[in-house]
Design an enzyme around this catalytic site. Structure first.
Site, PDB file in Angstrom:
ATOM      1  N   HIS A  16      28.172  31.940  39.759  1.00 35.69           N
ATOM      2  CA  HIS A  16      29.007  32.564  38.718  1.00 35.69           C
ATOM      3  C   HIS A  16      28.134  32.840  37.509  1.00 35.69           C
ATOM      4  O   HIS A  16      27.352  31.993  37.088  1.00 35.69           O
ATOM      5  CB  HIS A  16      30.147  31.609  38.338  1.00 35.69           C
ATOM      6  N   ARG A  75      44.905  33.975  25.851  1.00 32.44           N
ATOM      7  CA  ARG A  75      43.682  33.723  25.053  1.00 32.44           C
ATOM      8  C   ARG A  75      43.059  35.028  24.601  1.00 32.44           C
ATOM      9  O   ARG A  75      42.549  35.137  23.480  1.00 32.44           O
ATOM     10  CB  ARG A  75      42.672  32.935  25.907  1.00 32.44           C
ATOM     11  N   LYS A 119      38.970  28.111  39.179  1.00 31.21           N
ATOM     12  CA  LYS A 119      38.924  29.181  40.187  1.00 31.21           C
ATOM     13  C   LYS A 119      37.902  28.862  41.279  1.00 31.21           C
ATOM     14  O   LYS A 119      38.125  29.139  42.455  1.00 31.21           O
ATOM     15  CB  LYS A 119      38.604  30.516  39.506  1.00 31.21           C
ATOM     16  N   ASP A 164      45.678  29.968  35.122  1.00 29.53           N
ATOM     17  CA  ASP A 164      44.529  30.600  34.464  1.00 29.53           C
ATOM     18  C   ASP A 164      44.837  32.053  34.121  1.00 29.53           C
ATOM     19  O   ASP A 164      44.482  32.533  33.045  1.00 29.53           O
ATOM     20  CB  ASP A 164      43.280  30.529  35.354  1.00 29.53           C
ATOM     21  N   SER A 218      38.798  27.206  32.947  1.00 31.48           N
ATOM     22  CA  SER A 218      39.122  28.493  33.560  1.00 31.48           C
ATOM     23  C   SER A 218      38.160  28.806  34.714  1.00 31.48           C
ATOM     24  O   SER A 218      38.581  29.128  35.830  1.00 31.48           O
ATOM     25  CB  SER A 218      39.050  29.574  32.471  1.00 31.48           C
TER      26      SER A 218
HETATM   27  N1  URA Z   1      35.303  33.729  32.493  1.00 34.75           N
HETATM   28  C1  URA Z   1      36.395  33.080  32.966  1.00 34.75           C
HETATM   29  O1  URA Z   1      36.698  33.122  34.149  1.00 34.75           O
HETATM   30  N2  URA Z   1      37.129  32.369  32.092  1.00 34.75           N
HETATM   31  C2  URA Z   1      36.838  32.279  30.774  1.00 34.75           C
HETATM   32  O2  URA Z   1      37.535  31.613  30.049  1.00 34.75           O
HETATM   33  C3  URA Z   1      35.711  32.966  30.311  1.00 34.75           C
HETATM   34  C4  URA Z   1      34.953  33.689  31.201  1.00 34.75           C
END
Ligand code: URA
Length: 445
Positions: A82, A168, A187, A161, A183
């Protein structure tokens, strides 16, 4: 429980219990807590932060808000990567098939571009027909057959999320380390990965342009990931200028295709091979990341990574004829070059401004619901440290939208600083952050 009391407690710097967090996440996901109260709570978290136990409880509650994939019947260790987001970052498109061709299973759940940063899903969807929404059984079948799939978050996965991120986004509470970590990691856990390599960007095109905060983010992600039983490592990589030579969707996919065929830009390949080597370590294929570079280079040279990319595109419904004959891809209506206003050295390229210029050409989105133009983008002829002569082309801009072209050209011209002096180039790859130590990352000679 009373949401007002919980908001006041966090506002005053108190810590939540795990059951309070569970209740807040459940109630918000069921729409029993209204957005105005959750907004106040998110702002209180933004200012007061969360300790390790609160972040762990928040991430677990978010995972439990939806469905998690069970990939345990695929025996191998499943490793994802990621990136915290950057400009010109097409690494995932190269990395997933490359590492899969080296024998590692890569279930990759990627995101879309927002603001100045691009998104892997938009780049892949530039390939006609490419589907980033696979059913659970399609995802599973593809991973079992070819070892990689790149998909978006499903409706059922981590709904907390999706709801919290949308809130947010409109309440100024995105850049909060506990909220970002919960967050991202919720995932990754829900997609069924066993291990994770994070590319945490630092520099003017990164999420945070502050060293201390970036390192804190990376360390928190690694610590929390490992607490959640997701073997996590992070690499801090530089995002002071775009990665590779392109910004935009099709143009970046095209650059990734060339890289898979052995013609990748040096900075792009260095970051890709560094992350790939760490993924091989995480999967237990090698003990030391230094040996990964040679293994992955051999996979690239053999053509197996490129073949795996073609297989991935075909399995996800993409039109492979544009991979084999990219010249048949539709052409943008307008194109224009930005030329050097003086001679000298490229001293700086503001990645954030270049990302915003590409966005204004149609390559990105301001709101999540905006459409993107796959043909819009920027080809960079020069990078930091290159010399230029007055009048020499610096970049080619492409778009279907003529109104934005003039402004975007000005923005690109201003983003590229030409001076007589030579620039101080920051290391492309800085530090490897592991659960128990931090190391200077060294690239092979
Ligand atoms: N990427 C995400 O998946 N969540 C965040 O809060 C910021 C970047």
């Amino acid at each position: 429980m009373n949401p007002v009391e919980l908001i006041i407690n966090k506002r005053d710097g108190k810590h939540f219990t795990a059951s309070e967090i569970q209740w807040l996440v459940d109630s918000y996901t069921r729409e029993e807590i209204p957005d105005y109260q959750m907004s106040a709570l998110l702002m209180a978290i933004y200012f007061q932060g969360m300790n390790r136990d609160e972040m762990t409880a928040l991430t677990k509650a978010m995972i439990e808000s939806g469905k998690s994939l069970d990939l345990s019947s695929i025996e191998a260790i499943k490793v994802d990567k990621h990136s915290t987001g950057g400009v010109g970052d097409k690494v995932s498109l190269i990395l997933a098939p490359l590492v899969a061709a080296a024998g590692v299973t890569v279930p990759m759940m990627a995101g879309r571009g927002l603001g100045h940063t691009g998104g892997t899903l938009d780049k892949l969807e530039a390939i006609p027909g490419f589907r980033t929404e696979l059913s659970e059984s399609e995802f599973f079948r593809q991973l079992s057959k070819i070892g990689c799939a790149i998909v978006g978050q499903t409706e059922q996965m981590v709904p907390a999320d999706r709801q919290l991120y949308a809130l947010r986004d409109v309440t100024g509470t995105v850049p909060s380390i506990p909220l970002i970590c919960s967050s991202i990691l919720s995932k990754k856990k829900a997609e069924g990965a066993d291990a994770l390599v994070l590319d945490v960007k630092i520099g003017n095109g990164a999420f945070f342009n502050d060293r201390e905060i970036t390192y804190r983010l990376a360390r928190t992600l690694v610590e929390l990931g490992n607490i959640l039983d997701l073997k996590t490592q992070a690499l801090i990589t530089n995002m002071d200028q775009p990665l590779g030579n392109t910004i935009g969707n099709w143009i970046e996919t095209r650059e990734a295709m060339k890289a898979l065929q052995g013609n990748g830009a040096k900075d792009l390949m260095d970051v890709t091979l560094a992350l790939g080597s760490l993924m091989l370590v995480q999967a237990g294929k090698i003990d030391d990341y230094h040996t990964g570079f040679e293994i992955l280079q051999d996979v690239l040279d053999s053509g197996r990574a490129w073949q795996r990319f073609i297989e991935m595109v075909a399995m996800q419904g993409g039109d492979v004829s544009v991979l084999n004959h990219p010249d048949i891809y539709p052409k943008p209506v307008y194109q224009a070059e930005v030329k050097a206003s003086c001679s000298g050295n490229i001293y700086d390229m503001n990645a954030c401004s270049l990302g915003l210029a590409a966005l204004s050409l149609g390559a990105g989105r301001v709101k999540k619901t905006d459409a993107v133009d796959p043909k819009a983008g920027i080809l960079l002829y020069k990078k930091v440290g290159d010399s230029v002569s007055k009048g020499e082309p610096l970049a080619l801009l492409t778009t279907d939208c003529s109104q934005e072209l003039g402004d975007a050209m000005n923005r690109v011209a201003q983003a590229i600083d030409i001076r007589d002096a030579s620039p101080q180039i920051q290391p492309l790859i800085e530090t490897l952050i592991l659960a128990d130590e931090e190391l200077i990352f060294s690239l092979p000679d």
